[in-house]
Write a protein that holds these residues in place. Structure first.
Motif, short mmCIF file in Angstrom:
data_model
loop_
_atom_site.label_atom_id
_atom_site.label_comp_id
_atom_site.label_asym_id
_atom_site.label_seq_id
_atom_site.Cartn_x
_atom_site.Cartn_y
_atom_site.Cartn_z
N ARG A 19 16.28 50.20 49.78
CA ARG A 19 15.49 50.92 48.77
C ARG A 19 16.07 50.67 47.38
NH1 ARG A 19 16.23 55.36 46.20
NH2 ARG A 19 17.85 56.19 47.56
N GLU A 20 17.40 50.72 47.26
CA GLU A 20 18.04 50.46 45.97
C GLU A 20 17.84 49.01 45.55
OE1 GLU A 20 22.04 51.87 46.64
OE2 GLU A 20 21.40 53.98 46.48
N ARG A 21 17.92 48.07 46.50
CA ARG A 21 17.67 46.66 46.20
C ARG A 21 16.27 46.47 45.64
NH1 ARG A 21 14.60 43.27 48.21
NH2 ARG A 21 14.23 44.43 50.10
N ALA A 22 15.30 47.22 46.21
CA ALA A 22 13.91 47.12 45.76
C ALA A 22 13.68 47.87 44.44
CB ALA A 22 12.97 47.67 46.84
N GLY A 23 14.65 48.72 44.06
CA GLY A 23 14.55 49.46 42.80
C GLY A 23 13.49 50.53 42.81
N ILE A 24 13.32 51.21 43.97
CA ILE A 24 12.31 52.27 44.04
C ILE A 24 12.96 53.58 44.47
CG2 ILE A 24 10.37 50.71 44.45
CD1 ILE A 24 10.54 51.34 47.40
N ILE A 26 13.08 57.40 46.40
CA ILE A 26 12.76 57.91 47.74
C ILE A 26 11.28 58.29 47.79
CG2 ILE A 26 13.08 59.88 49.30
CD1 ILE A 26 16.06 59.71 48.77
N ALA A 27 10.80 58.96 46.75
CA ALA A 27 9.39 59.39 46.73
C ALA A 27 8.44 58.20 46.79
CB ALA A 27 9.12 60.23 45.47
N LEU A 29 9.07 55.10 47.99
CA LEU A 29 9.15 54.46 49.31
C LEU A 29 8.39 55.29 50.34
CD1 LEU A 29 10.02 52.34 51.30
CD2 LEU A 29 12.26 53.47 51.44
N ALA A 30 8.56 56.60 50.29
CA ALA A 30 7.85 57.47 51.23
C ALA A 30 6.34 57.30 51.08
CB ALA A 30 8.26 58.93 51.00
N ARG A 31 5.87 57.22 49.83
CA ARG A 31 4.43 57.05 49.58
C ARG A 31 3.96 55.72 50.14
NH1 ARG A 31 1.11 54.33 46.76
NH2 ARG A 31 2.68 53.21 45.56
N ARG A 32 4.68 54.63 49.86
CA ARG A 32 4.29 53.30 50.33
C ARG A 32 4.27 53.20 51.85
NH1 ARG A 32 7.60 49.07 46.42
NH2 ARG A 32 6.77 49.82 44.45
N ALA A 33 5.22 53.89 52.50
CA ALA A 33 5.33 53.81 53.96
C ALA A 33 4.47 54.83 54.67
CB ALA A 33 6.80 53.98 54.37
N VAL A 35 5.16 58.09 54.93
CA VAL A 35 6.01 59.08 55.61
C VAL A 35 6.35 60.18 54.61
CG1 VAL A 35 6.99 57.37 57.20
CG2 VAL A 35 8.21 57.93 55.11
N ALA A 36 6.72 61.32 55.13
CA ALA A 36 7.08 62.45 54.27
C ALA A 36 8.38 62.14 53.53
CB ALA A 36 7.22 63.72 55.09
N LYS A 37 8.45 62.57 52.27
CA LYS A 37 9.66 62.38 51.47
C LYS A 37 10.84 63.06 52.15
CE LYS A 37 11.63 63.42 46.96
NZ LYS A 37 11.44 64.13 45.71
N SER A 38 10.62 64.22 52.74
CA SER A 38 11.71 64.94 53.42
C SER A 38 12.21 64.15 54.63
CB SER A 38 11.25 66.33 53.85
OG SER A 38 10.14 66.24 54.75
N THR A 39 11.31 63.47 55.33
CA THR A 39 11.72 62.64 56.47
C THR A 39 12.60 61.50 55.99
OG1 THR A 39 9.71 63.15 57.70
CG2 THR A 39 10.86 61.13 58.32
#
Length: 185
Positions: A19-24, A26-27, A29-33, A35-39
């Motif tokens: 995620r850090e390599r992609a520069g995005i 948590i919110a 990445l959760a949206r793109r995938a 999945v819930a941000k809490s998950t």
């Protein structure tokens, strides 16, 4: 079939690094995938119980092979004894995949042993574009292939099909297992 524990520390470190390599965030990445941000926060903290579907979605959203999220760095010589290795189960099917070897950036392929039992089929979403799955059935009988056209296979049979389209795996007999080589282009 026993419910295997996922390699949570490896998953947590890999998710955070990718995620850090992609520069995005948590919110994001959760949206793109999907999945819930809490998950995702729990997974990066090394808690939670991710299924194969969640990890595949995260890998696709990050643009990395699934194996990069579950495979720890490996030494030059590696032995995995029968019944050992990072094992992950599906959320909605009696399906366990054990990652035996992950590809490197210049060799993008992963090697798995899949254990399947009759019941709910493993319905897989599309993986990274250009992915191809190669399967050799070692024991039992399974239906595998594109979701719309699965093929019945017996011990010794081989199938290859696009992994970048929905596909499925279903055990037709108890104790079925197969070797899967996943190619990523």
């Amino acid at each position: 079939m026993q419910d295997p524990a996922p390699p949570l520390a490896t998953i947590a470190a890999a998710l955070r690094a990718e995620r850090e390599r992609a520069g995005i965030s948590i919110a994001e990445l959760a949206r793109r995938a999907g999945v819930a941000k809490s998950t995702l926060s729990q997974l990066e903290a090394g808690t939670g119980n991710p299924g194969i579907e969640t990890l595949w979605s995260l890998g696709v959203a990050l643009g990395v092979p699934f194996s990069r999220l579950v495979e720890p760095p490996t030494p030059a010589v590696r032995v995995i004894r029968a019944g050992e290795g990072p094992r992950l189960s599906a959320d909605r099917a009696d399906f366990v995949a054990t990652l035996l070897a992950a590809g490197s950036p210049d060799r993008r392929r992963d090697l798995y042993v899949m254990e399947l039992e009759p019941g709910q089929p493993r319905e897989a979403e599309a993986h990274l574009p250009g992915s191809v799955e190669h399967v050799v059935v070692a024991a039992g009988r399974i239906m595998a292939g594109p979701a719309a056209e699965p093929v019945e296979l017996a011990a010794g049979d081989y199938i290859s099909f696009p992994g970048d389209a929905p596909h499925r795996y279903e055990a037709l007999t108890a104790g079925s297992w197969a070797v899967l080589v996943m190619e990523h282009r």
